[in-house]
Design a protein around this motif. Structure first.
Motif, mmCIF file in Angstrom:
data_model
loop_
_atom_site.group_PDB
_atom_site.id
_atom_site.type_symbol
_atom_site.label_atom_id
_atom_site.label_comp_id
_atom_site.label_asym_id
_atom_site.label_seq_id
_atom_site.Cartn_x
_atom_site.Cartn_y
_atom_site.Cartn_z
ATOM 1 N N PRO A 58 4.161 -10.015 5.269
ATOM 2 C CA PRO A 58 3.103 -9.155 5.827
ATOM 3 C C PRO A 58 2.063 -8.740 4.787
ATOM 4 O O PRO A 58 0.871 -8.690 5.086
ATOM 5 N N GLY A 59 2.503 -8.483 3.561
ATOM 6 C CA GLY A 59 1.577 -8.079 2.515
ATOM 7 C C GLY A 59 0.546 -9.144 2.163
ATOM 8 O O GLY A 59 -0.514 -8.831 1.638
ATOM 9 N N ASP A 60 0.848 -10.419 2.478
ATOM 10 C CA ASP A 60 -0.088 -11.504 2.187
ATOM 11 C C ASP A 60 -1.330 -11.444 3.073
ATOM 12 O O ASP A 60 -2.377 -11.975 2.701
ATOM 13 N N ILE A 61 -1.205 -10.827 4.245
ATOM 14 C CA ILE A 61 -2.347 -10.776 5.168
ATOM 15 C C ILE A 61 -2.771 -9.334 5.474
ATOM 16 O O ILE A 61 -3.523 -9.082 6.399
ATOM 17 N N LEU A 62 -2.288 -8.405 4.680
ATOM 18 C CA LEU A 62 -2.621 -6.989 4.856
ATOM 19 C C LEU A 62 -3.748 -6.618 3.911
ATOM 20 O O LEU A 62 -3.709 -6.937 2.727
ATOM 21 N N ARG A 63 -4.760 -5.946 4.420
ATOM 22 C CA ARG A 63 -5.841 -5.436 3.586
ATOM 23 C C ARG A 63 -5.653 -3.936 3.438
ATOM 24 O O ARG A 63 -5.456 -3.246 4.431
ATOM 25 N N PRO A 64 -5.711 -3.415 2.229
ATOM 26 C CA PRO A 64 -5.537 -1.974 2.066
ATOM 27 C C PRO A 64 -6.598 -1.215 2.850
ATOM 28 O O PRO A 64 -7.776 -1.551 2.813
ATOM 29 N N ASP A 65 -6.164 -0.202 3.591
ATOM 30 C CA ASP A 65 -7.082 0.640 4.352
ATOM 31 C C ASP A 65 -7.786 1.638 3.460
ATOM 32 O O ASP A 65 -8.809 2.184 3.828
ATOM 33 N N TYR A 66 -7.232 1.910 2.306
ATOM 34 C CA TYR A 66 -7.631 3.083 1.548
ATOM 35 C C TYR A 66 -8.341 2.781 0.250
ATOM 36 O O TYR A 66 -8.231 3.534 -0.688
ATOM 37 N N GLU A 67 -9.072 1.689 0.190
ATOM 38 C CA GLU A 67 -9.755 1.347 -1.051
ATOM 39 C C GLU A 67 -10.628 2.509 -1.506
ATOM 40 O O GLU A 67 -11.533 2.934 -0.807
ATOM 41 N N GLU A 112 2.448 -4.035 -1.433
ATOM 42 C CA GLU A 112 1.957 -3.306 -2.596
ATOM 43 C C GLU A 112 0.542 -3.792 -2.852
ATOM 44 O O GLU A 112 0.310 -4.984 -2.993
ATOM 45 N N ASN A 113 -0.401 -2.866 -2.869
ATOM 46 C CA ASN A 113 -1.808 -3.207 -3.003
ATOM 47 C C ASN A 113 -2.267 -3.153 -4.452
ATOM 48 O O ASN A 113 -1.631 -2.511 -5.292
ATOM 49 N N LYS A 114 -3.375 -3.807 -4.732
ATOM 50 C CA LYS A 114 -3.915 -3.861 -6.092
ATOM 51 C C LYS A 114 -4.239 -2.478 -6.640
ATOM 52 O O LYS A 114 -4.155 -2.248 -7.834
ATOM 53 N N ASP A 115 -4.595 -1.545 -5.748
ATOM 54 C CA ASP A 115 -4.938 -0.189 -6.202
ATOM 55 C C ASP A 115 -3.703 0.669 -6.450
ATOM 56 O O ASP A 115 -3.807 1.829 -6.816
ATOM 57 N N GLY A 116 -2.499 0.086 -6.261
ATOM 58 C CA GLY A 116 -1.252 0.819 -6.497
ATOM 59 C C GLY A 116 -0.678 1.462 -5.259
ATOM 60 O O GLY A 116 0.459 1.927 -5.275
ATOM 61 N N SER A 117 -1.425 1.500 -4.162
ATOM 62 C CA SER A 117 -0.895 2.070 -2.921
ATOM 63 C C SER A 117 0.140 1.119 -2.330
ATOM 64 O O SER A 117 0.172 -0.073 -2.664
ATOM 65 N N ILE A 118 0.998 1.673 -1.473
ATOM 66 C CA ILE A 118 2.038 0.860 -0.851
ATOM 67 C C ILE A 118 2.112 1.142 0.647
ATOM 68 O O ILE A 118 1.632 2.163 1.127
ATOM 69 N N CYS A 119 2.755 0.222 1.341
ATOM 70 C CA CYS A 119 3.096 0.397 2.741
ATOM 71 C C CYS A 119 4.607 0.197 2.808
ATOM 72 O O CYS A 119 5.136 -0.755 2.230
ATOM 73 N N ALA A 120 5.316 1.109 3.490
ATOM 74 C CA ALA A 120 6.778 1.045 3.525
ATOM 75 C C ALA A 120 7.303 1.496 4.879
ATOM 76 O O ALA A 120 6.601 2.160 5.644
ATOM 77 N N HIS A 121 8.540 1.110 5.151
ATOM 78 C CA HIS A 121 9.247 1.575 6.342
ATOM 79 C C HIS A 121 10.384 2.498 5.915
ATOM 80 O O HIS A 121 11.079 2.206 4.925
ATOM 81 N N ILE A 122 10.578 3.581 6.659
ATOM 82 C CA ILE A 122 11.717 4.474 6.475
ATOM 83 C C ILE A 122 12.216 4.883 7.852
ATOM 84 O O ILE A 122 11.481 4.764 8.833
#
Length: 150
Positions: A58-67, A112-122
Motif C-alpha cells: 500500500p505504501g508504494d501507491i500512497l501519497r502523503p496527505d500532510y506534506e 512510511e513517508n519521506k517527511d517522516g510521517s507514518i500510516c498505521a493500523h491499531i
C-alpha cells in the motif's frame, strides 16, 4: 488518503496491467474507480485492495496527505475493530513504532513517508480520550504525601 497516481500508473505499465483488470480484481464500480483516478482520494481499505490486485505494498501507491503540515489523524468505522492512524508528531510515531515491534499482530505500520510521517493500523480498543486532571497545589501536595508514605 491520497493515491499517488504517478507511482500507480508506473506500476500498471511495468506489470502490463489495465485499469479494467484492476477494476474487476477489486470489485470497484467503473464510476468509483474513475472518481478515485480523477481525484486521487481513496479509503485505506480500497487502497489495500488495489495494492493487492497489482501486487505491491500500500505504501508504494500512497501519497502523503500532510506534506508540510503537522497533522495527526485517527479514523475508524463505527463497530469496526481496526483504526487507521496518520501521524506526523515524532513522539507519537516513536510510540507506534514501539507498539508495532512489541505487538506486530495488532499494530502494523502500513506506510512510511519521506517527511517522516507514518500510516498505521491499531485496534480501535486502543483509542482513548482522557482529559488531563486539573489539580490544585494543595491536591498535588496531598497526593505526593500519600505516595511517599507507601
Amino acid at each position: 488518503m491520497r493515491l499517488n497516481k504517478d507511482n500507480y500508473q508506473a506500476i500498471l505499465e511495468k506489470k502490463q496491467l489495465s485499469h479494467e483488470y484492476v477494476q474487476k480484481a477489486t470489485g470497484l464500480s467503473g464510476m468509483t474507480y474513475s472518481w478515485i483516478l480523477e481525484n486521487g482520494f481513496i479509503e485505506l481499505e480500497t487502497l489495500e485492495r488495489i495494492a493487492d490486485a497489482i501486487g505491491c505494498k500500500p505504501g508504494d501507491i500512497l501519497r502523503p496527505d500532510y506534506e508540510g503540515y503537522s497533522e495527526n489523524v485517527i479514523e475508524w468505522v463505527r463497530d469496526g475493530k481496526r483504526a487507521t492512524l496518520s501521524l506526523s508528531q515524532r513522539r507519537t510515531i516513536s510510540r507506534v513504532r514501539q507498539l508495532a515491534k512489541s505487538h506486530p499482530e495488532e499494530c502494523q505500520i502500513i506506510a512510511e513517508n519521506k517527511d517522516g510521517s507514518i500510516c498505521a493500523h491499531i485496534p480501535v480498543s486502543w483509542v482513548r480520550i482522557n482529559p488531563s486532571r486539573e489539580l490544585s497545589e494543595e491536591q498535588r501536595r496531598q497526593m505526593a504525601e500519600r505516595l511517599s508514605s507507601r
